[in-house]
Design an enzyme around this catalytic site. Structure first.
Site, PDB file in Angstrom:
ATOM      1  N   ASP A 103       0.867  -0.841  -0.283  1.00 15.92           N
ATOM      2  CA  ASP A 103      -0.017  -0.523  -0.106  1.00 15.92           C
ATOM      3  C   ASP A 103       1.226   0.572  -0.050  1.00 15.92           C
ATOM      4  OD1 ASP A 103      -2.401  -1.687   0.355  1.00 15.92           O
ATOM      5  OD2 ASP A 103      -1.905  -1.407   2.874  1.00 15.92           O
TER       6      ASP A 103
HETATM    7  N1  URA Z   1      -0.769  -6.173   3.862  1.00 17.81           N
HETATM    8  C1  URA Z   1      -1.433  -4.617   4.269  1.00 17.81           C
HETATM    9  O1  URA Z   1      -2.850  -4.205   5.066  1.00 17.81           O
HETATM   10  N2  URA Z   1      -0.952  -4.138   3.517  1.00 17.81           N
HETATM   11  C2  URA Z   1       0.072  -3.975   2.314  1.00 17.81           C
HETATM   12  O2  URA Z   1       0.593  -3.264   2.315  1.00 17.81           O
HETATM   13  C3  URA Z   1       0.898  -5.186   2.267  1.00 17.81           C
HETATM   14  C4  URA Z   1       0.263  -6.123   3.467  1.00 17.81           C
END
Ligand code: URA
Length: 235
Positions: A103
């Site tokens: 993310d």
């Molecule tokens: N899980 C998440 O919630 N976000 C990420 O970026 C990677 C794994």
């Protein structure tokens, strides 16, 4: 391989720039200047030099990036900065993409490559290449929450996660190892357990830890032994 394609894939030149450099007489194959961008060349056996510098042919490129917040895991975007914007020109080549998504607000280890088969193998849950995360949580961790995550937690939309290795690092910090990569998975796992992730960092892919000497935003090529570890683990 076409000479312009070779230069486009092995240098930071675009195909168009490569064609121009070739037409300008700056490229030699062996001792011969080649001005035809479509000339055929075998980079495994022939030496190609660009402005006097020999090209070191690598079929594929594998980069370890320490992603800072604020970059999306995509190859291009109209409005947001992408992880590819962090790759310096000397490490950039056509076809690079992030093998797996973090993310925008997640930090840490992103693998960038132009090797689609490798990326698939690293990401497929069948190959059991764990991604290690450290999650900082809003609420104190409970044993019940850890047990739920270990057992394969059901997310709020009914999706059931595979059992995950998890341990408490402190009252508000957990380390997790996941072999799958569902959308917002870590955040949704803790949300399903009644907690909330306030910061998330990926610290390792398989048995390869993020290099602590990489500052946020920096990347480097994977070392031979790191690539070997990942390639043998993903088979
Ligand atoms: N899980 C998440 O919630 N976000 C990420 O970026 C990677 C794994």
């Amino acid at each position: 391989m076409r000479l312009d394609k070779l230069l486009g894939s092995q240098t930071d030149l675009s195909r168009k720039e490569a064609r121009q450099v070739i037409k300008d007489g700056l490229v030699q194959v062996g001792d011969t200047v080649i001005r035809d961008p479509g000339a055929s060349v075998d980079p495994e056996t022939e030496t190609v030099t660009v402005a006097g510098t020999p090209l070191v042919f690598k079929e594929h490129l594998y980069l370890m990036l320490n992603k800072p917040e604020g970059y999306i895991s995509a190859t291009e975007d109209r409005t947001q900065k992408t992880v590819l914007d962090l790759v310096p020109p000397e490490l950039f080549r056509d076809g690079l993409f992030p093998a797996g998504r973090l993310d925008a607000d997640t930090t840490g280890f992103v693998l960038l490559t132009d090797d689609g088969v490798f990326a698939h193998d690293i990401l497929s849950p069948k190959h059991h290449v764990e991604k290690t995360y450290i999650a900082t949580l809003a609420e104190p961790l409970t044993e019940e929450c850890l047990e739920q995550v270990r057992g394969g937690i059901e997310l709020k939309d009914g999706t059931v996660c595979l059992p995950a290795e998890v341990r408490a690092l402190s009252e508000h910090e957990a380390e997790l190892k996941l072999v799958e990569g569902k959308y917002h998975q870590v955040k949704r796992m803790f949300a399903a357990a009644g907690n909330r992730v306030v910061a998330l960092r990926r610290t390792a892919v398989g048995d390869v830890p993020l290099d602590p000497s990489l500052a946020p935003g920096e990347c480097r090529e994977l070392r031979k032994e790191e690539l070997f570890i990942l390639k043998t683990r993903s088979k």
